[in-house]
Design a protein around this motif. Structure first.
Motif, PDB file in Angstrom:
ATOM      1  N   GLY A  87      -8.051   8.558  -0.777  1.00  0.00           N
ATOM      2  CA  GLY A  87      -7.913   7.318  -0.206  1.00  0.00           C
ATOM      3  C   GLY A  87      -6.767   6.682  -1.182  1.00  0.00           C
ATOM      4  N   HIS A  88      -5.863   5.605  -0.805  1.00  0.00           N
ATOM      5  CA  HIS A  88      -4.949   4.873  -1.259  1.00  0.00           C
ATOM      6  C   HIS A  88      -4.831   3.584  -0.968  1.00  0.00           C
ATOM      7  CE1 HIS A  88      -3.446   8.873  -2.908  1.00  0.00           C
ATOM      8  NE2 HIS A  88      -3.123   9.326  -1.636  1.00  0.00           N
ATOM      9  N   GLN A  89      -4.826   2.526  -1.507  1.00  0.00           N
ATOM     10  CA  GLN A  89      -4.007   1.239  -1.288  1.00  0.00           C
ATOM     11  C   GLN A  89      -2.903   0.865  -2.004  1.00  0.00           C
ATOM     12  OE1 GLN A  89      -7.812   1.496  -2.456  1.00  0.00           O
ATOM     13  NE2 GLN A  89      -7.876   1.995  -0.293  1.00  0.00           N
ATOM     14  N   ASP A 118     -10.770   7.255   1.711  1.00  0.00           N
ATOM     15  CA  ASP A 118     -10.910   8.367   1.215  1.00  0.00           C
ATOM     16  C   ASP A 118     -11.172   9.310   2.501  1.00  0.00           C
ATOM     17  OD1 ASP A 118     -10.625   8.460  -1.607  1.00  0.00           O
ATOM     18  OD2 ASP A 118     -12.655   7.570  -1.944  1.00  0.00           O
ATOM     19  N   ASP A 177      -5.867   3.910  -6.574  1.00  0.00           N
ATOM     20  CA  ASP A 177      -6.952   4.707  -6.011  1.00  0.00           C
ATOM     21  C   ASP A 177      -7.843   4.908  -7.112  1.00  0.00           C
ATOM     22  OD1 ASP A 177      -5.549   6.712  -7.684  1.00  0.00           O
ATOM     23  OD2 ASP A 177      -4.339   7.148  -5.849  1.00  0.00           O
ATOM     24  N   ASP A 178      -9.195   5.732  -6.597  1.00  0.00           N
ATOM     25  CA  ASP A 178     -10.162   5.968  -7.454  1.00  0.00           C
ATOM     26  C   ASP A 178      -9.819   7.013  -8.385  1.00  0.00           C
ATOM     27  OD1 ASP A 178     -11.935   4.078  -6.658  1.00  0.00           O
ATOM     28  OD2 ASP A 178     -12.761   5.385  -5.179  1.00  0.00           O
ATOM     29  N   LYS A 187     -10.393   3.081 -11.788  1.00  0.00           N
ATOM     30  CA  LYS A 187      -9.377   3.146 -10.873  1.00  0.00           C
ATOM     31  C   LYS A 187      -7.964   3.664 -11.493  1.00  0.00           C
ATOM     32  CE  LYS A 187     -11.214   0.931  -7.834  1.00  0.00           C
ATOM     33  NZ  LYS A 187     -11.855   1.307  -6.611  1.00  0.00           N
ATOM     34  N   SER A 232      -3.444   0.630   3.337  1.00  0.00           N
ATOM     35  CA  SER A 232      -4.654   1.230   2.904  1.00  0.00           C
ATOM     36  C   SER A 232      -5.028   2.379   3.727  1.00  0.00           C
ATOM     37  CB  SER A 232      -5.747  -0.032   3.206  1.00  0.00           C
ATOM     38  OG  SER A 232      -7.120   0.508   2.740  1.00  0.00           O
TER      39      SER A 232
END
Length: 116
Positions: free
Chosen positions: A62-64, A93, A113-114, A42, A90
């Protein structure tokens, strides 16, 4: 849930970021400051963005996140979503989105995010 017994296969649990440990962060339409910690697949970021920022390009990552100060709007598929202090957000992706800030105050957000 299985308890992991091998404690050697994950990253540092705590990262103590020095107060001055900020980098310049820049995208077309938005320049600010960021602290980054990559761990366990992460990317954790503390973003500080100026009043009135307005990202020009769509993002597909994608984001949180969580809004600490200021406010901004996330534009997803033509719909505007206002984010204010205390709000979580949230975005999955692959969903095109961009953000724009409030004209009156800077925005600080915590984003996960990843690692890409």
């Amino acid at each position: 849930m299985e308890i992991r017994k091998d404690t050697q296969n994950y990253d540092e649990v705590v990262y103590k970021a020095p107060p001055e440990d900020c980098e310049k962060w820049s995208k077309p339409g938005a320049e600010g400051r960021v602290k980054i910690f990559n761990s366990n697949g992460k990317r954790l970021r503390m973003l500080e963005l100026p009043a009135g920022f307005d990202e020009e390009h769509l993002c597909l990552i994608g984001h949180q996140g969580y809004v600490l100060t200021g406010s901004f709007t996330i534009i997803v598929e033509g719909n505007e979503h206002k984010c204010e202090p205390g709000d979580f957000f949230s975005i999955p992706d692959g969903v095109p989105h961009r953000s724009k800030g409030d004209n009156n105050k800077k925005t600080t957000v915590f984003v996960v995010d990843d690692i890409q």
